[in-house]
Design a protein around this motif. Structure first.
Motif, PDB file in Angstrom:
ATOM      1  N   GLU A  21      36.687  35.649  31.996  1.00 20.15           N
ATOM      2  CA  GLU A  21      38.061  35.531  32.489  1.00 20.15           C
ATOM      3  C   GLU A  21      38.752  36.872  32.326  1.00 20.15           C
ATOM      4  O   GLU A  21      38.717  37.477  31.247  1.00 20.15           O
ATOM      5  CB  GLU A  21      38.811  34.440  31.724  1.00 20.15           C
ATOM      6  N   VAL A  22      39.358  37.336  33.406  1.00 18.02           N
ATOM      7  CA  VAL A  22      40.049  38.623  33.406  1.00 18.02           C
ATOM      8  C   VAL A  22      41.477  38.405  33.883  1.00 18.02           C
ATOM      9  O   VAL A  22      41.706  38.088  35.065  1.00 18.02           O
ATOM     10  CB  VAL A  22      39.336  39.641  34.320  1.00 18.02           C
ATOM     11  N   LYS A  23      42.433  38.516  32.965  1.00 21.68           N
ATOM     12  CA  LYS A  23      43.855  38.355  33.290  1.00 21.68           C
ATOM     13  C   LYS A  23      44.123  37.077  34.082  1.00 21.68           C
ATOM     14  O   LYS A  23      44.832  37.060  35.090  1.00 21.68           O
ATOM     15  CB  LYS A  23      44.369  39.573  34.065  1.00 21.68           C
ATOM     16  N   GLY A  24      43.483  35.994  33.606  1.00 18.32           N
ATOM     17  CA  GLY A  24      43.707  34.686  34.216  1.00 18.32           C
ATOM     18  C   GLY A  24      42.805  34.371  35.380  1.00 18.32           C
ATOM     19  O   GLY A  24      42.824  33.232  35.882  1.00 18.32           O
ATOM     20  N   ARG A  73      35.122  45.290  35.700  1.00 23.67           N
ATOM     21  CA  ARG A  73      33.885  45.984  35.285  1.00 23.67           C
ATOM     22  C   ARG A  73      33.775  46.019  33.764  1.00 23.67           C
ATOM     23  O   ARG A  73      32.688  45.795  33.203  1.00 23.67           O
ATOM     24  CB  ARG A  73      33.885  47.388  35.860  1.00 23.67           C
ATOM     25  N   GLU A  74      34.865  46.313  33.087  1.00 22.05           N
ATOM     26  CA  GLU A  74      34.848  46.390  31.627  1.00 22.05           C
ATOM     27  C   GLU A  74      34.456  45.054  31.004  1.00 22.05           C
ATOM     28  O   GLU A  74      33.652  45.004  30.064  1.00 22.05           O
ATOM     29  CB  GLU A  74      36.227  46.826  31.125  1.00 22.05           C
ATOM     30  N   SER A  75      34.989  43.972  31.534  1.00 26.61           N
ATOM     31  CA  SER A  75      34.655  42.643  31.007  1.00 26.61           C
ATOM     32  C   SER A  75      33.206  42.281  31.312  1.00 26.61           C
ATOM     33  O   SER A  75      32.507  41.676  30.483  1.00 26.61           O
ATOM     34  CB  SER A  75      35.594  41.594  31.610  1.00 26.61           C
ATOM     35  N   VAL A  76      32.735  42.643  32.506  1.00 29.55           N
ATOM     36  CA  VAL A  76      31.336  42.367  32.878  1.00 29.55           C
ATOM     37  C   VAL A  76      30.384  43.095  31.939  1.00 29.55           C
ATOM     38  O   VAL A  76      29.391  42.520  31.453  1.00 29.55           O
ATOM     39  CB  VAL A  76      31.078  42.778  34.339  1.00 29.55           C
ATOM     40  N   MET A 130      39.652  46.794  39.515  1.00 30.07           N
ATOM     41  CA  MET A 130      38.193  46.870  39.497  1.00 30.07           C
ATOM     42  C   MET A 130      37.699  47.256  38.108  1.00 30.07           C
ATOM     43  O   MET A 130      36.685  46.737  37.622  1.00 30.07           O
ATOM     44  CB  MET A 130      37.707  47.889  40.529  1.00 30.07           C
ATOM     45  N   ASP A 131      38.418  48.166  37.462  1.00 26.82           N
ATOM     46  CA  ASP A 131      38.004  48.622  36.144  1.00 26.82           C
ATOM     47  C   ASP A 131      38.148  47.511  35.107  1.00 26.82           C
ATOM     48  O   ASP A 131      37.326  47.412  34.189  1.00 26.82           O
ATOM     49  CB  ASP A 131      38.824  49.843  35.731  1.00 26.82           C
ATOM     50  N   ASP A 132      39.176  46.688  35.246  1.00 27.90           N
ATOM     51  CA  ASP A 132      39.338  45.541  34.343  1.00 27.90           C
ATOM     52  C   ASP A 132      38.127  44.607  34.448  1.00 27.90           C
ATOM     53  O   ASP A 132      37.570  44.163  33.442  1.00 27.90           O
ATOM     54  CB  ASP A 132      40.606  44.755  34.685  1.00 27.90           C
TER      55      ASP A 132
END
Length: 423
Positions: free
Chosen positions: A15-18, A115-118, A111-113
């Motif tokens: 989950e990224v920012k909801g 990618r960082e979580s992935v 995209m960076d958010d």
């Protein structure tokens, strides 16, 4: 599909920012077609963007090994309703902002958010194989440093603290470049830290200053030890090169004089044209590093120190001021120079004669230099003298004809090692 997929892995979601994203991870059979780990950004049931993940996670390189040591290449397919709703009409990219380093964080999902979580999830999914790869990479670095690059040993632990991780299959040249670039980062960090710490020195030192100063000094000490190790290693390499050059090849031929000469100092140059690191005259005499003027394969006429019109070319010629005068009394004169002449001969050359006598050639060069209007490299005249100390070196194998010339000159000959003549 079975021909390419070794096995699938657990399906996970992040989950990224909801916003929710689904990750399908696969282990592909290693092959020339599947060398790099990849992330596929999907939308509307098709791949939109393919991204190489090599080294994006420490230890994540071309091939990993599972618990049974079977090699595989990792790939991940990423999908979500968010990606479906933000794909461009031509299905070649997404209308999603990239976070640019140095700018304030944006509120929307970037995209960076994603990618960082992935990458964090990938590191968790591949925890076991990545741990094995990192250990193999660490062993690869230690082996390389021990056998090929000892200069990095004093700073190896610090480089590891910087997060340096390498592909175990990396070539020596690429590994050397990687270690060198990270050593430069460490030196830059130490330089910045030194300015910061020393800039705080004063009557009112901030809390923790002594600890910061100690850490800085320890880092500098390790870097200095690395420089010393590089210096010793370089000399060892030069001696190994020289040893190969004086050996016969498969056809029984020996290197020419020019090859050995260039190793000692580049030909047709002088100390006004090259730096001190360009020569390896320490092989002959460490004191040659401290010279006023040094010339390699140049005519006596072209040398500012001789005042000679001769077109003869000694292999190497140097002058060195005696002492280091900083102040001179009124009416005083400069110290006399010492003169060094080096003559290089081809390995196992056996044609020395009265007309080709390297010992006599050296003495003739000394005579010409003493007879000329000798000056320093800066053009300052030195009072003429017939007593300037001179040192002559002949680099040659003690073949029969060379031994004959030594005996003719009244020089003691030892067949165990070459001697130098002085006058």
């Amino acid at each position: 599909m079975h021909d390419f997929v070794y096995s699938d892995m657990q399906r996970t979601s992040i989950e990224v920012k909801g916003e929710r994203f689904e990750m399908v991870s696969l282990r592909l059979k290693s092959s020339p077609r599947n060398l790099a780990p990849r992330l596929y950004w999907c939308a509307a049931n098709r791949v939109v963007v393919e991204e190489n993940l090599t080294s994006r996670v420490p230890g994540l390189y071309g091939r990993l090994k599972d618990a049974e040591s079977s090699p595989f290449t990792y790939v991940c397919y990423l999908s979500s309703e968010f990606l479906d709703s933000h794909v461009r009409a031509d299905r070649t990219a997404f209308d999603i902002s990239e976070r640019v380093p140095g700018t304030p964080l944006i509120e929307d999902v970037s995209m960076d958010d994603i990618r960082e979580s992935v990458l964090k999830e990938v590191e968790s999914i591949l925890a076991g194989p990545l741990s094995t790869a990192r250990e193999e990479g660490k062993a690869r670095v230690h082996e390389f440093v021990s056998k090929r690059a000892p200069r990095y040993r004093p700073v190896l632990s610090r480089l590891e603290q910087l997060g340096v991780s390498v592909d175990p299959s990396m070539k020596d040249q690429d590994l050397e470049l990687l270690l060198h670039s990270n050593l430069q980062k460490l030196e830059a960090f130490a330089l910045a830290e030194g300015h910061a710490v020393l800039g705080e020195a004063g009557s009112a030192q901030p809390e923790g200053y002594d600890e910061r100063l100690a850490r800085y000094l320890y880092t500098v000490t390790d870097i200095n030890q690395s420089d010393l190790a590089a210096y010793v290693s370089r000399r060892r390499t030069i001696l190994d090169v020289l040893a190969r050059q004086i050996r016969a090849d498969d056809q029984g031929r020996y290197s020419k004089e020019d090859t050995i000469h260039s190793l000692l100092m580049p030909m047709r140059t002088d100390s006004n044209e090259i730096g001190t690191d360009a020569s390896n005259l320490w092989i002959i005499d460490e004191r040659l590093a401290f010279h006023d003027y040094l010339a390699s394969d140049k005519t006596l006429k072209s040398m500012p120190i001789t005042g000679s019109n001769s077109t003869r070319e000694p292999d190497l010629l140097a002058t060195r001021l005696v002492g280091s005068p900083l102040l001179a009394a009124e009416g005083g004169t400069l110290p006399l120079p010492s003169i060094v002449v080096i003559e290089v001969k081809r390995p196992m050359r056996n044609d020395a004669s009265e007309d080709k006598d390297p010992i006599q050639q050296c003495l003739e060069y000394v005579k010409r230099v003493r007879a000329g209007g000798v000056k320093t490299a800066l053009g300052r005249p030195i009072p003429p003298t017939r007593e300037a100390p001179a040192f002559c070196y002949v680099l040659a194998d003690l073949t029969k004809t060379m031994v004959d010339r030594c005996e003719y000159a009244g020089l003691p000959v030892s067949m165990s090692r070459a001697r130098h003549t002085s006058k």
